[in-house]
Enzyme design. Structure first.
Site, PDB file in Angstrom:
ATOM      1  N   ASP A  47       0.820  -1.223   0.000  1.00 17.21           N
ATOM      2  CA  ASP A  47       0.000   0.000   0.000  1.00 17.21           C
ATOM      3  C   ASP A  47       0.851   1.269   0.000  1.00 17.21           C
ATOM      4  O   ASP A  47       0.658   2.154   0.839  1.00 17.21           O
ATOM      5  CB  ASP A  47      -0.919   0.023   1.221  1.00 17.21           C
ATOM      6  CG  ASP A  47      -1.642  -1.289   1.463  1.00 17.21           C
ATOM      7  OD1 ASP A  47      -2.154  -1.849   0.491  1.00 17.21           O
ATOM      8  OD2 ASP A  47      -1.679  -1.739   2.626  1.00 17.21           O
ATOM      9  N   GLU A 256     -11.788   0.085  -2.912  1.00 20.59           N
ATOM     10  CA  GLU A 256     -10.863   0.594  -1.893  1.00 20.59           C
ATOM     11  C   GLU A 256      -9.698   1.286  -2.592  1.00 20.59           C
ATOM     12  O   GLU A 256      -9.655   1.414  -3.814  1.00 20.59           O
ATOM     13  CB  GLU A 256     -10.350  -0.549  -1.018  1.00 20.59           C
ATOM     14  CG  GLU A 256      -9.536  -1.588  -1.767  1.00 20.59           C
ATOM     15  CD  GLU A 256      -9.120  -2.771  -0.905  1.00 20.59           C
ATOM     16  OE1 GLU A 256      -9.472  -2.798   0.283  1.00 20.59           O
ATOM     17  OE2 GLU A 256      -8.438  -3.676  -1.425  1.00 20.59           O
TER      18      GLU A 256
END
Length: 353
Positions: A47, A256
């Site tokens: 991420d 997301e």
């Protein structure tokens, strides 16, 4: 080529202590743009939120660990506990690990699972925004501050009022206003907030395929960057005919991993489709949208999750993302970077990782 988790963790035991307690540097190498290798190999990272501060690249990723938690649909096995900050002088330069920037034990209100963070700079201060479950196991978004981009960061005593879900992405516009985009369904709990209040039993978004898809959220930040300056708004994504994308449109709808960047006065909202593993983008003339869906710009990586960031450096654009090359295991990932190319009309060329 994948290596076993057992071997990888053994390697970590040999070198991890030095990484956790100080600065660790990797050797600068010329990277193959067609076959990027992991930027960090001595710990697991995912991420990656990348930013350019004072001409230097700083990366704020998740720190994956083997927590020996059984895998479930809510991501319980992603039981991360701290954040490291990494820096690079240039896109092919050595990667410096500046050690632990924030630990869950130093966040007064936190319970578990420090997921994908982001960072921003304003007012002479660096801000680290992070989602973590509180003592009641509800994801909230916290903020920590430092005078250095590498930390250490000191967390505020409570989460941002009115915050929820995961994946904060903070964007400062050319007029100086700053916005946060956030949200993630399934384990990210966004579907539990569809009425404005938390409902643990709610899986609304997963059952209404013919209704508009659950939206990411956007909110303008206060001048001190510590709170929201207005009510949270929906990020509406529409097709070329102006119709909202539907919940059952799994190849296109938001799931997301939101990110915002601006190119030639156009706002590019990019995100992960989640269970179909694409990175997609939509554009608007406003940071609030509505955003018109433009297409997929990255095909699925190896591993279940897809999460990215996009930066400009010296006239070129780059995408930071992750896959599971080091382990082959979804919860033990590694970050990478490659050039992001555009066509003359501003559209993003498709990447096949």
């Amino acid at each position: 080529m994948f290596i076993s988790t057992k071997i990888s963790l053994a390697a970590l035991m040999l070198i991890g202590g030095a990484v956790e307690t100080g600065i660790c540097q990797t050797t600068a190498t010329k990277r193959d743009p067609a076959n990027p290798k992991p930027l960090v190999t001595d710990i697991y990272t995912a991420d990656p939120s990348a930013h350019v501060f004072n001409g230097k690249i700083y990366i704020y990723p998740s720190h994956d660990i083997e927590a020996n938690v059984p895998q479930d649909d809510e991501g319980g096995h992603f039981n991360m506990r701290d954040y490291h900050v990494f820096s690079m002088d240039n896109i092919n330069g050595k990667v410096t690990d500046h050690g632990v920037a924030l630990d869950v034990k130093d966040v007064p209100w936190a319970g578990r699972q420090m997921w994908a963070p982001d960072a921003a700079y304003k007012n002479g201060t660096y801000y680290l925004y992070f989602p973590v479950k509180d003592k009641e196991d509800i994801f909230r978004i916290g903020v920590a501050t430092s005078k250095s981009p590498t930390g250490p960061f000191k967390a505020e005593p409570a989460p941002i009022p009115g915050s929820y879900s995961i994946d904060p992405a903070v964007f400062t516009d050319t007029d100086g206003k700053t916005y946060m985009y956030f949200g993630g369904i399934w384990g990210g709990q966004l579907q539990r907030w569809h009425t404005g209040k938390y409902d643990k039993s709610s899986n609304t978004d997963l059952k209404k395929d013919n209704e508009p898809a659950l939206s990411a959220k956007v909110v303008r930040m206060s001048k001190d960057m510590l709170t929201f300056d207005e009510p949270v708004k929906d990020v509406t994504i529409v097709d070329k005919d102006g119709k909202p994308l539907l919940g059952g449109d799994h190849d296109r709808r938001f799931f997301e991993g939101a990110w915002m960047h601006k190119y030639k006065d156009k706002y590019y909202f990019s995100y992960s489709t989640g269970d179909t593993h694409f990175l997609a983008y939509a554009t608007s003339n406003s940071p609030y949208g509505p955003f018109t869906y433009q297409g997929t710009f990255m095909k699925p990586v190896t591993g279940w999750t897809t999460h990215h960031s996009i930066i400009e450096l010296n006239g070129k654009w780059y995408i930071f993302y992750h896959d599971v090359e080091l382990t082959g295991q979804t919860h033990l990932r590694n970050i990478k970077v490659r050039e992001l190319k555009r066509k003359a009309d501003g559209s993003i060329e498709l990447i096949t990782p």
